[in-house]
Design an enzyme around this catalytic site. Structure first.
Site: not given
Ligand code: 13P
Length: 253
Positions: A9, A11, A97, A99, A169, A175, A215
């Protein structure tokens, strides 16, 4: 064996040129995926066609959008429909997601509409669920994610549910560098599978790929993916580093 999946992803990261160079470097590694393995790149909308053409000669590499609108079409300036994604040959779309839930107020019922519109347009949703830190600290994460699945997926018939990809997740692990432990991931994945089995039966539940996200790194992927109910990962930061994402793909069962 159900599909084992490494999904990147990106982003809102990378320019077009950087994205193209990243794909070139990953694909140059020549990874040969087994029949039950899949690598997916969830890229920004303007990079979908480029990514599709990069992966189209590779076995079991594919492309995903990171979102789509929940309505079919109409006066929604700046939005992208599932039908548009299908017309570009995009077979997967990340839905819900954390976010998007947090910054764009996406509710479980809106996500049910997104899941429906994707399926109507032959797009497989990569449906995200996961609890915030305060829910984990209160110990109510199992009920929290069960609710997310029930409200967004459980209206579907069994033959649709079996093809959906679920990504667990935990928000506190995204992150932050704070990965869920292998035991925490396995416990939640087994829980998710058991609630799917409760609704649809275990033969359906056994076919659903459940990815872990939060992560995932080159150094912890193999251990996480070794758990029986962890069918790969949805990867943010580490998917932007060619050697790291290559290692994560290679860590698939
Ligand atoms: P990270 O791997 O940067 O923690 O992000 C996970 C994520 O949100 C994947 O969709």
């Amino acid at each position: 064996m159900r599909k084992q999946i490494a999904a990147a992803n990106w982003k809102m990261n990378l320019t077009y040129q950087q994205g193209e160079a990243l794909l070139d470097e990953i694909l140059a590694d020549g990874i040969q995926l087994a029949e039950h393995q899949l690598a997916i790149f969830a890229v920004p909308y303007p990079y979908l066609l480029m990514t599709r053409s990069e992966v189209e000669h590779e076995n079991n590499f594919s492309v995903a959008a990171q979102n789509c609108h929940h309505k079919k079409s109409g006066a929604y300036t700046g939005e992208i429909s599932a039908e548009m994604l299908h017309s570009l040959g995009v077979p997967y779309c990340v839905i819900g997601h954390s976010e998007r839930r947090e910054y764009f107020a996406e509710s479980n019922s809106m996500l049910a509409e997104k899941v429906n519109i994707c399926l109507e347009n032959y797009i497989t949703p990569i449906f995200c669920c996961g609890e915030p830190l305060e829910i984990r600290e209160a110990g109510t994460q199992n009920d929290f994610v069960a609710e997310q699945l029930k409200e967004s997926l459980f209206h579907l018939p069994a033959e649709k549910v079996k093809d959906i990809i679920i990504a667990y997740e935990p928000i506190w692990a995204i992150g932050t560098g704070k990965t869920a432990s292998t035991a925490q991931a396995q416990e939640m994945h087994a829980h998710l599978r058991s609630i799917i089995a409760g609704k649809y039966g275990s033969s359906i539940a056994d076919q659903v790929s459940i990815l872990y996200g939060g992560s995932v790194k080159a150094g912890n992927a193999a251990e996480l993916f070794a758990s029986p109910d962890v069918d790969g990962g949805l990867v943010g930061g580490a998917s932007l580093v060619p050697a790291d994402f290559i290692a994560i793909i290679r860590a698939l069962k």
